[in-house]
Design an enzyme around this catalytic site. Structure first.
Site, PDB file in Angstrom:
ATOM      1  N   ALA A   9       0.867  -0.986  -0.102  1.00  0.00           N
ATOM      2  CA  ALA A   9       0.075  -0.104   0.493  1.00  0.00           C
ATOM      3  C   ALA A   9       0.993   1.446   0.183  1.00  0.00           C
ATOM      4  CB  ALA A   9      -0.729  -0.388   1.605  1.00  0.00           C
ATOM      5  N   GLY A  10       1.838   1.247  -0.978  1.00  0.00           N
ATOM      6  CA  GLY A  10       3.138   2.010  -0.771  1.00  0.00           C
ATOM      7  C   GLY A  10       2.473   3.633  -2.038  1.00  0.00           C
ATOM      8  N   ASN A  11       3.859   3.405  -2.874  1.00  0.00           N
ATOM      9  CA  ASN A  11       2.696   4.490  -3.888  1.00  0.00           C
ATOM     10  C   ASN A  11       2.480   4.179  -4.623  1.00  0.00           C
ATOM     11  OD1 ASN A  11       3.904   7.415  -2.590  1.00  0.00           O
ATOM     12  ND2 ASN A  11       5.759   6.548  -3.163  1.00  0.00           N
ATOM     13  N   ARG A  87      17.824  -1.556 -10.194  1.00  0.00           N
ATOM     14  CA  ARG A  87      16.930  -2.788  -9.874  1.00  0.00           C
ATOM     15  C   ARG A  87      17.271  -3.550  -9.083  1.00  0.00           C
ATOM     16  NH1 ARG A  87      14.948  -0.317 -15.151  1.00  0.00           N
ATOM     17  NH2 ARG A  87      13.759   0.968 -14.946  1.00  0.00           N
ATOM     18  N   ASN A 119      10.115  -5.001  -8.037  1.00  0.00           N
ATOM     19  CA  ASN A 119      12.350  -5.128  -8.692  1.00  0.00           C
ATOM     20  C   ASN A 119      12.716  -5.380  -7.921  1.00  0.00           C
ATOM     21  OD1 ASN A 119      11.940  -3.649 -11.286  1.00  0.00           O
ATOM     22  ND2 ASN A 119      10.825  -1.902 -10.648  1.00  0.00           N
ATOM     23  N   ARG A 150       7.284   5.001 -21.714  1.00  0.00           N
ATOM     24  CA  ARG A 150       8.311   6.140 -21.585  1.00  0.00           C
ATOM     25  C   ARG A 150       8.803   6.084 -22.921  1.00  0.00           C
ATOM     26  NH1 ARG A 150      10.927   3.627 -16.430  1.00  0.00           N
ATOM     27  NH2 ARG A 150       9.575   4.974 -15.025  1.00  0.00           N
ATOM     28  N   HIS A 174      13.611  -5.948 -18.057  1.00  0.00           N
ATOM     29  CA  HIS A 174      13.527  -4.578 -17.249  1.00  0.00           C
ATOM     30  C   HIS A 174      14.204  -4.152 -16.573  1.00  0.00           C
ATOM     31  CE1 HIS A 174      10.982  -0.680 -16.119  1.00  0.00           C
ATOM     32  NE2 HIS A 174      10.919  -1.849 -14.553  1.00  0.00           N
TER      33      HIS A 174
HETATM   34  N1  APR Z   1       4.279  -7.640   2.727  1.00  0.00           N
HETATM   35  C1  APR Z   1       3.264  -6.829   2.500  1.00  0.00           C
HETATM   36  N2  APR Z   1       3.525  -5.405   2.305  1.00  0.00           N
HETATM   37  C2  APR Z   1       4.783  -4.852   2.307  1.00  0.00           C
HETATM   38  C3  APR Z   1       6.244  -6.389   2.057  1.00  0.00           C
HETATM   39  C4  APR Z   1       5.187  -7.282   2.509  1.00  0.00           C
HETATM   40  N3  APR Z   1       6.017  -8.676   3.139  1.00  0.00           N
HETATM   41  N4  APR Z   1       6.822  -5.897   2.692  1.00  0.00           N
HETATM   42  C5  APR Z   1       6.986  -4.283   2.238  1.00  0.00           C
HETATM   43  N5  APR Z   1       5.694  -3.730   2.162  1.00  0.00           N
HETATM   44  C6  APR Z   1       5.629  -2.821   1.515  1.00  0.00           C
HETATM   45  C7  APR Z   1       5.863  -1.539   2.478  1.00  0.00           C
HETATM   46  O1  APR Z   1       5.061  -1.140   3.820  1.00  0.00           O
HETATM   47  C8  APR Z   1       5.578   0.155   1.104  1.00  0.00           C
HETATM   48  O2  APR Z   1       4.209   0.114   2.094  1.00  0.00           O
HETATM   49  O3  APR Z   1       4.891  -2.103   0.433  1.00  0.00           O
HETATM   50  C9  APR Z   1       5.510  -0.655   0.244  1.00  0.00           C
HETATM   51  C10 APR Z   1       6.245  -0.528  -1.024  1.00  0.00           C
HETATM   52  O4  APR Z   1       5.588   0.897  -1.783  1.00  0.00           O
HETATM   53  P1  APR Z   1       6.236   2.630  -1.561  1.00  0.00           P
HETATM   54  O5  APR Z   1       8.023   2.240  -0.612  1.00  0.00           O
HETATM   55  O6  APR Z   1       5.858   3.516  -1.441  1.00  0.00           O
HETATM   56  O7  APR Z   1       7.068   1.408  -3.480  1.00  0.00           O
HETATM   57  P2  APR Z   1       6.232   1.847  -4.333  1.00  0.00           P
HETATM   58  O8  APR Z   1       6.629   3.009  -5.170  1.00  0.00           O
HETATM   59  O9  APR Z   1       5.146   1.234  -4.468  1.00  0.00           O
HETATM   60  O10 APR Z   1       6.890   0.459  -5.517  1.00  0.00           O
HETATM   61  C11 APR Z   1       7.005  -0.901  -4.398  1.00  0.00           C
HETATM   62  O11 APR Z   1       7.572  -0.921  -7.215  1.00  0.00           O
HETATM   63  O12 APR Z   1       8.332  -0.540  -9.397  1.00  0.00           O
HETATM   64  C12 APR Z   1       8.506  -1.439  -8.648  1.00  0.00           C
HETATM   65  O13 APR Z   1      10.558  -0.708  -7.492  1.00  0.00           O
HETATM   66  C13 APR Z   1       9.728  -0.662  -7.164  1.00  0.00           C
HETATM   67  O14 APR Z   1      10.290  -2.918  -6.147  1.00  0.00           O
HETATM   68  C14 APR Z   1       9.441  -1.304  -5.714  1.00  0.00           C
HETATM   69  C15 APR Z   1       7.708  -1.921  -5.824  1.00  0.00           C
END
Ligand code: APR
Length: 315
Positions: A9-11, A87, A119, A150, A174
């Site tokens: 639930a990140g970005n 990556r 990634n 892109r 990728h």
């Molecule tokens: N289970 C659930 N959530 C998790 C776990 C897990 N085991 N490990 C990490 N997370 C959550 C983190 O808490 C965080 O909220 O994954 C989320 C990742 O969100 P961001 O850090 O905002 O990353 P984001 O920009 O969404 O990218 C996620 O996609 O494009 C790829 O390189 C990028 O590997 C990265 C992924």
């Protein structure tokens, strides 16, 4: 309603939840390991749907068992890169994340259509497939749509032409070795090479765009510093999701498990596939020139190295 689970639930996960809800594609379960993060975001999202009069079930939790019997699972959990990182530098941390998620998918939802965004993409798709046991037609990774987008955007800026007139295809892993296919690129049906000849555009400028495409993710990371791209990865994953849910049979470049296609077995790498109600319905084998073949081979070798690392982490 279909059940769509978003792990992370990140970005990217947040934009996915927002877009899926606005497009009314299905009920949403949003999961993050951080206590309260997904629950809070879902409460906020549900309240925003009340403004628009949309009824949808949205559940936010840190309990992965809620993925049970999902139609689709999209994985963005893990860490993104920071400036200066490739990556590939994410591999050990994100492999462990895939291991726990893969085991949960096997236990709670082994028949889902699984889209991975985390990634290093190709190696993460391979690991998830291996750990979850999901069939090869039901698991794939999002990369080629983003890389193609892109390339399209940079070309549209250079040629001063609508992005909607540009069609292109990117093959391979990728990463920096991805292969944008210039002779499968068209401007409103006109092959790019012809277009360049007619408009006397220097081929070297196109080569610069190819390079910028290869480094497109890194360019954004170096600007934002604390995060990597999120709008375009999310929208690209949604295109794959919609093609599956609506049986659109779109041909899209995605990272899939190859079983002899392109002379490759046992690796996940980006190639054009058709996505419909049965998941990956076709893998399209393009005729490649000698140069493209050797670039593709180089890209596959880079992916192979990463998958070898994952194999070591598995035992
Ligand atoms: N289970 C659930 N959530 C998790 C776990 C897990 N085991 N490990 C990490 N997370 C959550 C983190 O808490 C965080 O909220 O994954 C989320 C990742 O969100 P961001 O850090 O905002 O990353 P984001 O920009 O969404 O990218 C996620 O996609 O494009 C790829 O390189 C990028 O590997 C990265 C992924």
């Amino acid at each position: 309603m279909k059940k769509i689970s978003l792990i992370g639930a990140g970005n990217i996960g947040t934009i996915l939840a927002y877009s899926i809800s606005r497009k009314n594609l299905g009920d949403i379960v949003l999961i993050d390991k951080v206590d309260g993060l997904a629950a809070g975001k879902c409460l906020d999202l549900s309240q925003s749907l009340a403004v628009d009069g949309i009824d949808l079930s949205i559940k936010g939790t840190d309990d992965i068992s809620y993925i049970k019997n999902s139609d689709v699972i999209i994985i963005t959990a893990g860490i993104p890169r920071k400036p200066g990182m490739s990556r590939d530098d994410l591999i050990e941390t994100n492999f462990k994340v895939m291991q726990s998620i893969g085991e949960a998918i096997k236990k709670y939802s082994p028949k889902s259509f699984v889209i991975c965004v985390t990634n290093p993409l190709d190696a993460m798709v391979w690991s998830l497939k291996k750990i979850s046991g999901i069939k090869k037609n039901m698991i794939l990774g999002m990369a080629g749509i983003l890389d193609s987008a892109r390339f399209k955007f940079f070309l549209s800026e250079l040629l001063k032409i609508s992005v909607s007139n540009i069609d292109t295809m990117v093959l391979g892993g990728h990463g920096d070795t991805m292969v944008p296919l210039l002779d499968y690129t068209t401007i409103s049906g006109i092959p790019l090479n012809k277009y360049v000849e007619l408009n006397k555009i220097d081929k070297k400028i196109i080569e610069k765009i190819v390079d910028r495409t290869r480094n497109g993710g890194g360019e954004i990371v170096s600007l934002m510093k604390n995060s990597s791209a999120f709008f375009s990865p999310a929208v690209s994953a949604i295109e794959m999701l919609e093609s599956y849910l609506k049986n659109q049979k779109k041909i899209l470049p995605c990272s899939v498990y190859l079983d002899g296609e392109y002379g490759i077995s046992g690796l996940c790498v980006g190639v054009p596939v058709s996505i419909g109600a049965n998941g990956i319905e076709k893998i399209i084998e393009l005729n490649l020139t000698n140069t493209q073949q050797s670039q593709f081979k180089q890209s596959v070798m880079a992916v192979d190295e990463l998958i070898k690392k994952c194999k070591k982490l598995l035992v």
